[in-house]
Scaffold this motif. Structure first.
Motif, short mmCIF file in Angstrom:
data_model
loop_
_atom_site.label_atom_id
_atom_site.label_comp_id
_atom_site.label_asym_id
_atom_site.label_seq_id
_atom_site.Cartn_x
_atom_site.Cartn_y
_atom_site.Cartn_z
N TYR A 314 0.86 -1.19 0.00
CA TYR A 314 0.00 0.00 0.00
C TYR A 314 0.89 1.24 0.00
N ILE A 323 -4.50 0.84 -1.40
CA ILE A 323 -3.98 -0.50 -1.71
C ILE A 323 -3.28 -0.49 -3.07
N ARG A 336 -10.93 -1.07 -0.09
CA ARG A 336 -10.42 -1.15 1.28
C ARG A 336 -10.33 -2.61 1.71
N HIS A 342 -7.93 -2.62 7.18
CA HIS A 342 -7.60 -1.30 6.62
C HIS A 342 -7.46 -0.28 7.75
N GLU A 346 -4.26 2.01 8.86
CA GLU A 346 -4.36 3.47 9.06
C GLU A 346 -3.80 3.85 10.42
#
Length: 914
Positions: A314, A323, A336, A342, A346
């Motif tokens: 990513y 991605i 996502r 995901h 983050e």
């Protein structure tokens, strides 16, 4: 030409069908003198008699004549209304599962009572679907007088009712409610954990009022129950800070080939200690049932750190984790990772953790109403959409004759160059009508335009009422009085449906408004007599003035909506008139080349304020509207094809959930899941026909620890002479069986069975929710594949089927792993293992951007001709030849039937298994 002559001689197919209903109507009429002689008790006693005959095997059709005659008499005694012959015909049409098109004012609400009563006798329940809550309440009370008189029960579903009240309403013989309430109850029922919490019964028969509005206009957006992802941003960030404190050598084992990672025993103790120190783990072990969410966060955070690398898997761009496609190396905007991975990435990268309103359940109205074995509908305008009703719902439309011929005068459209000239002409006409005390109903396309017209009327000092779609009850009262002398009513097209505009005023509404608070009987009777006299006088004035004048301020994309407005006038043989005013600045006119027309009209010398009036203009506009409607129909049809894919999966999951809830124990199911999971794990690590040196024993060891919580010496077993895959699998299953038997003995069989069912349902729901999210993301971009000469629908079907298979695999693995790691403390109450209701912060909505986006992409793909023949294959292929290699051709397969793939197994143990 020949067709026109034949139609003149023999009548249309519709006319011939209606003619066939006359003998039945004669039979019903012939019974009237006999039924009239019955006492109230004798009339009411006919209901149990009908039920008894049904129980003995008689068909509903055999009871139709007697039942309809019974209802007609009950209506006369309770409401003082007698069904006309054309209303009896409408009732027959509804009972036969068709759509009755009946003009406004023909008494559709009363028509429904005939088919509703006949089908409610069976006790299986009849749903009457209305367009708003006010009409649901009003009709259930108003028509409910007939049903209750005949000994049937009536319920009404409205917002904010609790579960018990809803269940009671659905248990009634007849249930009124809106399409939204029925649809959301269906979705909510399939999110329940106990059968006794479900409110709806098996579907039997539904009558949809304003069927065109509900099944076509409102079918553009699905019903969605969504909620914020259960995992909060703070929890992701908090758990993320703990992962770097782990030792990669001792705390977890990583298998890069299988892209998997799992905590070691040392690592489990370490992460539990870190979670406890940080205050995240309040009590017990990480593997206790109430800490499943924390375990999930820990696993996803570990995956994010150990398996995923920045700028490889990513990239970070514009404060987002995007991605990278491992095959093409391109960014996959809008996609996502699922299951919270995901958000874990983050948190790892310190970017904003996106809050996702995750879809928990969703269904389109098309697929909801197709759940009913029999469906009928009624409206004033359906013939223009007959093709769509037939193709989507398999519903035929029959146009019913009016009880009294329509004498309304429909004028040709008036087309002006500018909107200003058009509005001036409208204001002038309204003023003329008011001077001669002729009531006017002005239809606008939006609230904004109705308010603009209202300001113009205020400047012209013309008193008027403005309606919009905000307050249904208020609308009904105002529209009911819109037929008074000189009344001017501006309404958007959503307003006023379900209430007749009666010339001179509506007696019932006036009495409800003006005489309701008078307690003294004599004073009340005097007031009612006064209102009746006033309405009779006003009716004469309005009749003399020409009846209700309907003015349309512009044409809609759909001719049907124009006809709905026009149909407010000329009810039951009343006089009336209608005119539509257009300008070249209107949306519809602009779309169809008004610039060229404007130039031509100026060259021809069309003067200021002078309109074009000609029947050719009407025909041209009608063709334009047909083209727009056809395009909208294609978009709705494409959306349905995509939703059908999910609908087939939804039916499998919902049916499986119901079976699990009905089962006393799911012990066999979870055992089968465990065996299949272990078999898959072994076959992956030890492929058939491979040599011992090719076996991935380290990977198998890690996987077994994750799945069974057992540290099995598979490396030692492999060294034994002559050992192969079956022997290793047998030892693993034996060890796993022993572990689960030990747990059952420790916890007690009752708690173990409860835990198995609870965990299975919760895991299934979680995976289904994640699957819906994945389908949403897939649908977002699938239309772009048309540019590569690939049919987006076939691509979506294929990928959605693969995703569904992966979801079922994930359910098996997760259930196996959670049950193997399960710990129940001795002080833990058994109730803590019972399935929990979903959190109440759910959102019910009608907006689904994915659907709208998909519609645009499909339309674009069709318009550019990138597809080598757009697919017209419907997902529901019951009549198609079954291909063992293509599950898409199997249709609905019974759970206990042989699997169509030819394996010899039952479907529930093969392709239909969880």
């Amino acid at each position: 030409m020949i067709g026109a002559i034949a139609k003149r001689l023999f009548g249309s197919a519709n006319d011939r069908y209606v003619k066939l209903l006359h003998p039945l109507v004669k039979e019903i009429n012939a019974l009237e003198p006999e039924i009239e002689k019955l006492s109230d008790e004798e009339l009411r006693a006919r209901t149990p008699q009908f039920r008894e005959r049904l129980d003995k095997g008689e068909k509903l059709d055999n009871l139709l004549v007697e039942a309809f005659a019974t209802v007609r008499e009950a209506a006369k005694r309770t409401l003082g209304q007698r069904h006309f012959d054309v209303q009896l015909m409408g009732g027959i049409i509804l009972h036969r599962g068709m759509i009755a098109e009946m003009k406004t004012g023909e008494g559709k609400t009363l028509v429904a009572t005939l088919a509703v009563y006949l089908n409610a006798i069976s006790g299986k329940g009849v749903h009457v679907v209305t367009v708003n809550d006010y009409l649901a309440r009003r009709d259930s009370e108003w028509m409910g007088q007939i049903y209750r008189f005949l000994g049937l029960t009536v319920g009404c579903i409205v917002p904010n009712m609790d579960n018990a009240a809803r269940r009671e309403a659905y248990a009634c013989d007849i249930t009124y409610g809106t399409n939204n309430e029925f649809g959301f109850d269906y979705l909510r029922d399939n999110m329940k954990f106990r059968l006794e919490d479900m409110v709806q019964r098996e579907f039997n028969f539904a009558i949809v009022d304003e069927v065109d509005s509900i099944l076509i206009d409102e079918a553009r957006t699905p019903l969605i129950i969504s909620g914020p992802a259960e995992d909060s941003s703070e929890l992701y960030a908090s758990v993320d800070k703990l992962i770097p404190k782990l030792d990669p050598e001792t705390d977890y084992e990583k298998d890069e080939k299988a892209r998997s990672v799992a905590f070691t025993e040392v690592g489990q103790e370490r992460i539990e200690a870190l979670l406890t120190e940080s205050g995240l783990l309040k009590e017990g072990s990480l593997f206790d049932t109430h800490n499943v969410s924390l375990l999930h966060h820990s696993n996803q955070a570990l995956r994010a750190h150990a398996l995923f690398e920045r700028d490889t898997d990513y990239i970070i761009k514009d404060d987002k984790v995007i991605i990278i496609d491992e095959f093409t190396g391109r960014m996959m905007e809008g996609r996502r990772f699922s299951e919270g991975l995901h958000q874990a990435l983050e948190a790892k990268e310190g970017v904003t953790i996106q809050k996702e309103n995750q879809t928990l359940a969703s269904i389109t109205f098309q697929n909801y109403f197709r759940l009913y074995p029999k469906l009928g509908g009624m409206t004033g305008t359906a013939m223009t959409e007959a093709e769509e009703f037939q193709e989507i719902y398999k519903l035929e439309v029959v146009e019913m004759p009016t009880n009294v011929p329509v004498v309304r005068k429909d004028n040709d459209d008036e087309v002006y160059r500018t909107a200003r000239e058009k509005h001036e002409a409208i204001i002038k006409l309204i003023g003329e009508c008011q001077k001669r005390q002729q009531p006017v109903l002005v239809g606008t396309v939006s609230i904004e335009k109705s308010e603009m017209l209202s300001e113009m009327l205020k400047k012209a000092k013309i008193p008027h009422q403005v309606l919009n779609a905000r307050y249904h009850e208020q609308e009904a009262f105002i529209v009911a009085q819109a037929g008074g002398p000189g009344a001017v009513t501006i309404a958007t097209n959503m307003a006023g449906r379900g209430t007749d505009i009666q010339l001179g005023g509506n007696l019932d509404m006036r009495i409800a408004q003006e005489a309701a608070g008078i307690e003294d009987e004599a004073a009340r009777a005097a007031k009612v007599a006064e209102i009746k006299a006033e309405i009779a006088h006003n009716r004469e004035i309005v009749h003399t003035a020409g009846g209700l004048y309907v003015i349309g301020t512009e044409r809609h994309e759909s001719r049907r909506i124009d006809n709905q407005l026009r149909g407010r006038s000329g009810r039951q043989g009343d006089p009336g008139a209608s005119s539509f005013f257009l300008s070249l600045e209107d949306d519809l006119m602009r779309i169809f080349g008004s610039e060229r027309m404007d130039g031509m009209l100026q060259r021809l010398g069309l003067e200021e304020g002078e309109p074009i009036i000609h029947s050719w203009v009407n025909k041209a506009l009608e063709k334009a509207q047909q083209k727009v409607e056809q395009r909208n129909f294609e978009i709705r049809k494409n959306l349905l094809k995509f939703d059908d894919v999910m609908n087939d999966q939804r039916k499998v999951v919902y049916e499986q959930r119901k079976e699990l809830m009905q089962a006393e124990t799911v012990q066999d199911t979870v055992r089968d899941m465990r065996y299949e999971t272990l078999e898959e794990a072994v076959s992956t690590a030890i492929p058939t026909g491979s040599l011992p040196e090719q076996w991935d024993l380290d990977g198998l060891h890690v996987n077994l620890r994750r799945l069974t919580d057992l540290d099995l010496p598979v490396q030692e077993w492999a060294k034994e002479e002559g050992i192969a895959e079956p022997e290793i699998l047998e030892r693993i299953i034996k060890a796993s069986d022993s572990r689960m038997a030990e747990k059952a003995a420790n916890f007690g069989p009752e708690i173990m069975r409860m835990a198995e069912k609870s965990i299975l349902l919760q895991v299934l729901d979680q995976q289904w929710k994640d699957h819906l999210l994945g389908l949403d993301h897939l649908r977002h971009g699938i239309g772009l594949r048309a540019y590569g000469q690939r049919d987006p629908l076939n691509e979506y079907k294929r990928e959605a089927f693969d995703m569904f298979g992966a979801m079922l695999d994930e359910v098996r693995q997760t259930v196996t792993a959670v049950l193997s790691h399960l710990e129940v403390r001795s002080n833990e109450a058994p109730e803590s293992l019972a399935p929990q209701e979903r959190p109440r912060e759910l959102h019910e909505g009608r907006q689904d951007p994915a659907f709208a986006e998909q519609g645009r992409q499909e339309a674009a793909a069709q318009g550019q001709g990138n597809l080598a023949g757009q697919a017209t294959v419907e997902t529901r292929q019951a009549a198609a030849k079954v291909n063992p290699n293509d599950p898409g051709t199997w249709g609905r397969v019974a759970r206990n039937a042989a699997c169509p793939c030819g394996s010899g197994k039952k479907y529930k143990h093969c392709h239909g298994k969880l």
